[in-house]
Motif scaffolding. Structure first.
Motif, PDB file in Angstrom:
ATOM      1  N   GLU A   1       5.811 -51.825  -2.795  1.00 32.22           N
ATOM      2  CA  GLU A   1       4.511 -51.215  -3.118  1.00 32.22           C
ATOM      3  C   GLU A   1       3.618 -51.108  -1.877  1.00 32.22           C
TER       4      GLU A   1
ATOM      5  N   TYR B   1       4.993 -48.394   0.359  1.00 27.83           N
ATOM      6  CA  TYR B   1       4.724 -47.118  -0.305  1.00 27.83           C
ATOM      7  C   TYR B   1       3.289 -46.669  -0.033  1.00 27.83           C
ATOM      8  N   ARG B   2       2.342 -47.561  -0.154  1.00 28.81           N
ATOM      9  CA  ARG B   2       0.945 -47.209   0.084  1.00 28.81           C
ATOM     10  C   ARG B   2       0.692 -46.872   1.550  1.00 28.81           C
TER      11      ARG B   2
ATOM     12  N   ARG C   1       2.009 -43.376   2.262  1.00 27.18           N
ATOM     13  CA  ARG C   1       1.157 -42.333   1.702  1.00 27.18           C
ATOM     14  C   ARG C   1      -0.093 -42.137   2.547  1.00 27.18           C
TER      15      ARG C   1
ATOM     16  N   ASN D   1      -0.350 -45.948  -8.576  1.00 29.05           N
ATOM     17  CA  ASN D   1       0.812 -45.566  -9.383  1.00 29.05           C
ATOM     18  C   ASN D   1       0.427 -45.531 -10.856  1.00 29.05           C
TER      19      ASN D   1
END
Length: 263
Positions: free
Chosen positions: A148, A151-152, A155, A174
């Motif tokens: 997570e 992922y952040r 982005r 999410n």
């Protein structure tokens, strides 16, 4: 003349090792390693996918003017024996390869280089949005890594689904809570099913791969005749378009749903 070694999961003309050369300045080496195929009890569909995809890509390269030195699994005991035969035959000035995704193969390259007597230049992979060096820099000395968090960070750095103010689009990172539809939810929605994926075209290359894999690996699980995967870029793109048009809309809500008798 240099050699470009193309691995089984790097079948792409944008492969940095290929993109940095031309048909007249390099020769392509491709190897179906028998040892790799037998290292684990790979499902026969998986092995057929590998073989068919590799041979189709080799044909694509030859059509584009490349000379391809191809070693099939029956004539390639392992990567070392095939590479040794290639070096003895062509005496390349060097061998270039995109950084392997297979950890064991990456670790084996120095030994291959020494035993085959040729320089193997390993290029940074361009199959991922983030380089291994940058990932290591991000990971630092963390004792644990969370997908997570990565992922952040990605982005934010790429500006994917982010507002101009630097906030996640939609107000949250999410929406997993919305993607947990159960069987009852699926039935209430009318038990929706997507249209069947486009049928794969079994040409001579694929049919031969099916026959070879079933004959050569009888103790491996599965049946190569059950191959359902596309093995050419053209077919893969057709499947991608089909997914975007017919399946993507329902993918989220029911992505974790498992129904007996439904593939």
């Amino acid at each position: 003349m240099q050699t470009i070694w193309v691995l089984y999961d790097q079948l792409w003309t944008g492969n940095a090792a290929l993109a940095g050369a031309s048909a007249g300045s390099g020769r392509v080496l491709m190897i179906e390693s028998e040892a790799f195929f037998r290292k684990l009890p790979h499902h026969r569909i998986k092995l057929t996918f590998f073989v068919s995809a590799m041979r189709h890509f080799a044909e694509e390269l030859e059509d584009a003017g490349w000379e391809v030195d191809y070693y099939r699994h029956g004539n390639a005991k392992d990567y070392q024996s095939a590479m040794h035969a290639h070096v003895a035959k062509f005496q390349p000035s060097a061998i270039r390869v995109l950084s392997p995704n297979d950890y064991a193969l990456e670790r084996a390259i120095p030994a291959l280089e020494k035993k085959c007597g040729v320089t193997i230049e390993v290029l940074p992979t361009n199959q991922f949005l983030l380089s291994r060096v940058d990932f290591a820099r991000w990971a630092g000395n963390a004792k644990s890594l969370r997908m997570e968090n990565h992922y952040r960070a990605m982005r934010k750095s790429l500006g994917v689904l982010m507002t101009r103010d630097g906030e996640p689009e939609g107000g949250a990172w999410n929406f997993d809570v919305e993607n947990r539809g159960a069987v009852k939810d699926w039935k209430l929605a009318g038990a929706p099913k997507p249209k069947p994926a486009p049928a794969i075209r079994r040409d001579e290359i694929t049919e031969q791969a099916i026959s070879e894999v079933n004959d050569a690996f009888p103790k491996h699980p599965g049946d190569a005749n059950d191959l359902w995967l596309p093995t050419t870029r053209q077919e893969a793109l057709e499947w991608l378009q089909h997914f975007a048009k017919h399946r993507l809309g329902l993918f989220g809500p029911f992505e974790d749903l498992m129904i007996e008798s439904e593939p």
